[in-house]
Write a protein that holds these residues in place. Structure first.
Motif, short mmCIF file in Angstrom:
data_model
loop_
_atom_site.label_atom_id
_atom_site.label_comp_id
_atom_site.label_asym_id
_atom_site.label_seq_id
_atom_site.Cartn_x
_atom_site.Cartn_y
_atom_site.Cartn_z
N ILE A 37 -4.69 1.63 10.90
CA ILE A 37 -5.00 2.83 10.11
C ILE A 37 -3.97 3.92 10.39
CG2 ILE A 37 -6.67 4.71 9.86
CD1 ILE A 37 -8.88 2.53 10.23
N LYS A 38 -3.60 4.10 11.65
CA LYS A 38 -2.62 5.13 12.00
C LYS A 38 -1.26 4.85 11.37
CE LYS A 38 -4.80 6.78 16.16
NZ LYS A 38 -4.79 6.90 17.61
N LYS A 39 -0.97 3.58 11.08
CA LYS A 39 0.28 3.20 10.41
C LYS A 39 0.12 3.24 8.89
CE LYS A 39 1.86 -0.15 13.86
NZ LYS A 39 2.16 -1.58 14.03
N ASN A 40 -1.03 3.72 8.42
CA ASN A 40 -1.35 3.75 6.98
C ASN A 40 -1.42 2.37 6.35
OD1 ASN A 40 -1.89 6.43 6.52
ND2 ASN A 40 0.24 6.94 6.09
N GLU A 41 -1.79 1.39 7.12
CA GLU A 41 -1.94 0.03 6.61
C GLU A 41 -3.40 -0.20 6.23
OE1 GLU A 41 -0.39 -2.94 9.28
OE2 GLU A 41 1.32 -1.68 9.80
N LYS A 42 -3.60 -0.95 5.16
CA LYS A 42 -4.95 -1.34 4.77
C LYS A 42 -5.43 -2.45 5.70
CE LYS A 42 -6.16 1.03 1.12
NZ LYS A 42 -7.40 1.80 1.09
N HIS A 74 -10.34 2.39 4.34
CA HIS A 74 -9.16 1.70 4.87
C HIS A 74 -9.26 0.17 4.73
CE1 HIS A 74 -7.56 5.40 6.49
NE2 HIS A 74 -8.78 5.67 6.91
#
Length: 119
Positions: A37-42, A74
């Motif tokens: 989530i912190k890497k903006n990944e789903k 997410h």
């Protein structure tokens, strides 16, 4: 017990559940979720359920703290592989309730289709 496994999809978080889920195991999985989530990944989740022997109370607290902090937005796709038909029905119901997440249940024999669904 939650055991992290490799299904050959680098973007997927894959694990096997067998027996009782501990707080430590829940924290391990949720830490992986937070990192993505912190890497903006789903979040793409592969969950293989062999058996469910209960969940420690503190493990449930950790799970609820995670959902209160991050919600469901997410999550992208979830595949649940199990031979337990009641879990398939639960996954189907959750898929209807949480329309923003693609969710499907698969039998043990359909493991390859589950992985294809996530890719």
């Amino acid at each position: 017990m939650i055991e992290m496994i490799n299904i050959g999809l680098p973007d997927a978080i894959a694990y096997r559940i067998e027996g009782k889920i501990t707080e430590k195991e829940m924290k391990t999985v949720l830490a992986i979720f937070r990192k993505k989530i912190k890497k903006n990944e789903k979040l793409i989740i592969y969950q293989e359920v062999v058996s469910i022997g209960g969940v420690e109370f503190n493990a449930m607290i950790e799970k609820w703290k995670f959902f209160l902090a991050f919600g469901l937005s997410h999550f992208s796709r979830i595949a649940v592989v199990t031979h337990k038909k009641w879990i398939h029905k639960l996954v189907d119901l959750e898929g209807k309730l949480f329309k923003s997440i693609e969710m499907r249940g698969f039998s043990k024999e359909e493991k390859d289709q589950a992985i294809e669904f996530l890719s």
